[in-house]
Design a protein around this motif. Structure first.
Motif, PDB file in Angstrom:
ATOM      1  N   THR A 107      16.704  -6.545  -3.523  1.00  0.00           N
ATOM      2  CA  THR A 107      16.612  -5.168  -4.001  1.00  0.00           C
ATOM      3  C   THR A 107      17.662  -4.309  -3.323  1.00  0.00           C
ATOM      4  OG1 THR A 107      15.087  -4.415  -2.294  1.00  0.00           O
ATOM      5  CG2 THR A 107      14.115  -5.489  -4.202  1.00  0.00           C
ATOM      6  N   SER A 108      17.684  -3.055  -3.694  1.00  0.00           N
ATOM      7  CA  SER A 108      18.599  -2.113  -3.052  1.00  0.00           C
ATOM      8  C   SER A 108      18.167  -1.827  -1.615  1.00  0.00           C
ATOM      9  CB  SER A 108      18.644  -0.804  -3.848  1.00  0.00           C
ATOM     10  OG  SER A 108      17.345  -0.251  -3.934  1.00  0.00           O
ATOM     11  N   ARG A 109      16.943  -2.186  -1.267  1.00  0.00           N
ATOM     12  CA  ARG A 109      16.432  -2.016   0.098  1.00  0.00           C
ATOM     13  C   ARG A 109      16.428  -3.311   0.885  1.00  0.00           C
ATOM     14  NH1 ARG A 109      11.303   2.052  -0.594  1.00  0.00           N
ATOM     15  NH2 ARG A 109      12.401   3.639  -1.788  1.00  0.00           N
ATOM     16  N   GLY A 110      17.123  -4.323   0.389  1.00  0.00           N
ATOM     17  CA  GLY A 110      17.218  -5.606   1.086  1.00  0.00           C
ATOM     18  C   GLY A 110      16.370  -6.675   0.410  1.00  0.00           C
ATOM     19  N   MET A 111      16.373  -7.865   1.012  1.00  0.00           N
ATOM     20  CA  MET A 111      15.597  -8.989   0.486  1.00  0.00           C
ATOM     21  C   MET A 111      14.140  -8.819   0.882  1.00  0.00           C
ATOM     22  SD  MET A 111      17.715 -11.318  -0.911  1.00  0.00           S
ATOM     23  CE  MET A 111      17.438 -12.998  -0.526  1.00  0.00           C
ATOM     24  N   MET A 112      13.247  -9.067  -0.081  1.00  0.00           N
ATOM     25  CA  MET A 112      11.818  -8.959   0.195  1.00  0.00           C
ATOM     26  C   MET A 112      11.047  -9.797  -0.801  1.00  0.00           C
ATOM     27  SD  MET A 112      11.127  -5.081  -1.185  1.00  0.00           S
ATOM     28  CE  MET A 112      12.412  -4.372  -0.203  1.00  0.00           C
ATOM     29  N   THR A 113       9.745  -9.902  -0.571  1.00  0.00           N
ATOM     30  CA  THR A 113       8.895 -10.646  -1.490  1.00  0.00           C
ATOM     31  C   THR A 113       8.503  -9.750  -2.657  1.00  0.00           C
ATOM     32  OG1 THR A 113       6.839 -10.021  -0.402  1.00  0.00           O
ATOM     33  CG2 THR A 113       7.954 -11.995   0.425  1.00  0.00           C
ATOM     34  N   ASP A 114       7.933 -10.371  -3.687  1.00  0.00           N
ATOM     35  CA  ASP A 114       7.493  -9.613  -4.856  1.00  0.00           C
ATOM     36  C   ASP A 114       6.387  -8.623  -4.493  1.00  0.00           C
ATOM     37  OD1 ASP A 114       5.920 -11.915  -4.336  1.00  0.00           O
ATOM     38  OD2 ASP A 114       5.071 -11.861  -6.343  1.00  0.00           O
ATOM     39  N   LYS A 115       5.530  -9.003  -3.560  1.00  0.00           N
ATOM     40  CA  LYS A 115       4.432  -8.115  -3.154  1.00  0.00           C
ATOM     41  C   LYS A 115       4.961  -6.872  -2.450  1.00  0.00           C
ATOM     42  CE  LYS A 115       1.523 -12.111  -2.804  1.00  0.00           C
ATOM     43  NZ  LYS A 115       1.678 -13.360  -2.145  1.00  0.00           N
ATOM     44  N   GLU A 116       5.941  -7.053  -1.560  1.00  0.00           N
ATOM     45  CA  GLU A 116       6.537  -5.916  -0.852  1.00  0.00           C
ATOM     46  C   GLU A 116       7.275  -5.003  -1.829  1.00  0.00           C
ATOM     47  OE1 GLU A 116       8.950  -8.103   1.849  1.00  0.00           O
ATOM     48  OE2 GLU A 116       7.353  -8.364   3.323  1.00  0.00           O
ATOM     49  N   ALA A 117       7.969  -5.592  -2.802  1.00  0.00           N
ATOM     50  CA  ALA A 117       8.699  -4.798  -3.801  1.00  0.00           C
ATOM     51  C   ALA A 117       7.727  -4.002  -4.668  1.00  0.00           C
ATOM     52  CB  ALA A 117       9.564  -5.712  -4.669  1.00  0.00           C
ATOM     53  N   ARG A 118       6.580  -4.598  -4.985  1.00  0.00           N
ATOM     54  CA  ARG A 118       5.571  -3.905  -5.779  1.00  0.00           C
ATOM     55  C   ARG A 118       5.033  -2.693  -5.023  1.00  0.00           C
ATOM     56  NH1 ARG A 118       3.173  -8.434  -6.899  1.00  0.00           N
ATOM     57  NH2 ARG A 118       4.238  -9.005  -8.787  1.00  0.00           N
ATOM     58  N   VAL A 119       4.804  -2.850  -3.714  1.00  0.00           N
ATOM     59  CA  VAL A 119       4.298  -1.744  -2.890  1.00  0.00           C
ATOM     60  C   VAL A 119       5.330  -0.628  -2.789  1.00  0.00           C
ATOM     61  CG1 VAL A 119       3.650  -1.109  -0.530  1.00  0.00           C
ATOM     62  CG2 VAL A 119       2.689  -3.157  -1.559  1.00  0.00           C
ATOM     63  N   LEU A 120       6.604  -0.993  -2.606  1.00  0.00           N
ATOM     64  CA  LEU A 120       7.670  -0.002  -2.477  1.00  0.00           C
ATOM     65  C   LEU A 120       8.101   0.569  -3.830  1.00  0.00           C
ATOM     66  CD1 LEU A 120       9.913  -1.697   0.238  1.00  0.00           C
ATOM     67  CD2 LEU A 120       8.411   0.268   0.525  1.00  0.00           C
ATOM     68  N   GLY A 121       7.714  -0.082  -4.899  1.00  0.00           N
ATOM     69  CA  GLY A 121       8.071   0.408  -6.229  1.00  0.00           C
ATOM     70  C   GLY A 121       9.528   0.210  -6.577  1.00  0.00           C
ATOM     71  N   VAL A 122      10.086  -0.939  -6.192  1.00  0.00           N
ATOM     72  CA  VAL A 122      11.490  -1.231  -6.507  1.00  0.00           C
ATOM     73  C   VAL A 122      11.582  -2.553  -7.267  1.00  0.00           C
ATOM     74  CG1 VAL A 122      12.450   0.032  -4.556  1.00  0.00           C
ATOM     75  CG2 VAL A 122      11.887  -2.352  -4.271  1.00  0.00           C
ATOM     76  N   GLY A 123      12.603  -2.685  -8.075  1.00  0.00           N
ATOM     77  CA  GLY A 123      12.895  -3.931  -8.778  1.00  0.00           C
ATOM     78  C   GLY A 123      14.191  -4.492  -8.231  1.00  0.00           C
ATOM     79  N   GLY A 124      14.656  -5.571  -8.808  1.00  0.00           N
ATOM     80  CA  GLY A 124      15.902  -6.169  -8.355  1.00  0.00           C
ATOM     81  C   GLY A 124      16.124  -7.535  -8.976  1.00  0.00           C
ATOM     82  N   GLU A 125      16.959  -8.335  -8.314  1.00  0.00           N
ATOM     83  CA  GLU A 125      17.291  -9.659  -8.791  1.00  0.00           C
ATOM     84  C   GLU A 125      16.300 -10.678  -8.221  1.00  0.00           C
ATOM     85  OE1 GLU A 125      20.971 -12.900  -8.698  1.00  0.00           O
ATOM     86  OE2 GLU A 125      21.206 -10.956  -7.699  1.00  0.00           O
ATOM     87  N   VAL A 126      15.706 -11.481  -9.094  1.00  0.00           N
ATOM     88  CA  VAL A 126      14.757 -12.512  -8.667  1.00  0.00           C
ATOM     89  C   VAL A 126      15.579 -13.712  -8.195  1.00  0.00           C
ATOM     90  CG1 VAL A 126      12.831 -13.978  -9.332  1.00  0.00           C
ATOM     91  CG2 VAL A 126      13.088 -11.732 -10.372  1.00  0.00           C
ATOM     92  N   ILE A 127      15.530 -13.992  -6.902  1.00  0.00           N
ATOM     93  CA  ILE A 127      16.321 -15.081  -6.328  1.00  0.00           C
ATOM     94  C   ILE A 127      15.650 -16.430  -6.541  1.00  0.00           C
ATOM     95  CG2 ILE A 127      17.349 -15.984  -4.202  1.00  0.00           C
ATOM     96  CD1 ILE A 127      18.657 -13.426  -5.191  1.00  0.00           C
ATOM     97  N   CYS A 128      14.389 -16.565  -6.107  1.00  0.00           N
ATOM     98  CA  CYS A 128      13.704 -17.845  -6.209  1.00  0.00           C
ATOM     99  C   CYS A 128      12.195 -17.677  -6.141  1.00  0.00           C
ATOM    100  CB  CYS A 128      14.171 -18.800  -5.118  1.00  0.00           C
ATOM    101  SG  CYS A 128      13.818 -18.242  -3.446  1.00  0.00           S
ATOM    102  N   TYR A 129      11.478 -18.736  -6.538  1.00  0.00           N
ATOM    103  CA  TYR A 129      10.028 -18.826  -6.412  1.00  0.00           C
ATOM    104  C   TYR A 129       9.704 -19.835  -5.318  1.00  0.00           C
ATOM    105  CZ  TYR A 129       9.728 -16.670 -11.077  1.00  0.00           C
ATOM    106  OH  TYR A 129       9.828 -15.849 -12.166  1.00  0.00           O
ATOM    107  N   ILE A 130       8.726 -19.529  -4.489  1.00  0.00           N
ATOM    108  CA  ILE A 130       8.307 -20.434  -3.420  1.00  0.00           C
ATOM    109  C   ILE A 130       6.787 -20.521  -3.443  1.00  0.00           C
ATOM    110  CG2 ILE A 130       8.311 -20.867  -0.936  1.00  0.00           C
ATOM    111  CD1 ILE A 130      10.808 -18.968  -0.867  1.00  0.00           C
ATOM    112  N   SER A 131       6.282 -21.740  -3.407  1.00  0.00           N
ATOM    113  CA  SER A 131       4.837 -21.935  -3.308  1.00  0.00           C
ATOM    114  C   SER A 131       4.555 -23.204  -2.535  1.00  0.00           C
ATOM    115  CB  SER A 131       4.184 -22.001  -4.677  1.00  0.00           C
ATOM    116  OG  SER A 131       4.683 -23.073  -5.420  1.00  0.00           O
TER     117      SER A 131
END
Length: 131
Positions: A107-131
């Motif tokens: 994101t524009s605020r750095g690399m983060m997980t989908d959950k953190e991006a949802r809390v901050l309300g930002v979108g961005g480029e999806v790099i990878c999925y990990i499970s």
């Protein structure tokens, strides 16, 4: 020369997990350092160490279950790639395994997980999925 260093990073970790290696060494970059930090914070790896030098190296200690020897990482999937970038908005952030896995988002605020991006309300480029 490597055309997709993030895919190379994920492939090295995936191959080390399949071969049951304890430690994997990967050439370093800023993006790879951030993905490694996220993997450590979310409990997918035991530890990591950045070795500086002419060719910097990341040493990653992989995490396995003590009894069943099952790896903490079961799936590593590259989503956005050089030939086809995948960008998502705040309302389109992916959920991996109904929240049991993580998606790494740049994101524009750095690399983060989908959950953190949802809390901050930002979108961005999806790099990878990990499970």
């Amino acid at each position: 020369m490597n055309t997709d260093p993030i895919a190379d990073y994920l492939t090295r970790v995936r191959n080390a997990v399949m071969a049951k290696h304890r430690i994997v060494e990967i050439p370093t970059s800023t993006v790879k350092r951030e993905i490694t930090r996220i993997l450590f914070e979310k409990g997918y790896i035991l530890n990591y160490k950045f070795e500086d030098g002419a060719p910097g190296i990341i040493k990653i200690a992989l995490k396995y279950h003590p009894v069943s020897k099952q790896s903490a990482i079961t799936t590593l999937k590259r989503v956005s790639r050089p030939g086809l970038r995948r960008y998502v908005g705040t309302d389109e952030l992916p959920r991996v395994l109904n929240g049991m896995g993580i998606a790494v988002i740049s994101t524009s605020r750095g690399m983060m997980t989908d959950k953190e991006a949802r809390v901050l309300g930002v979108g961005g480029e999806v790099i990878c999925y990990i499970s």
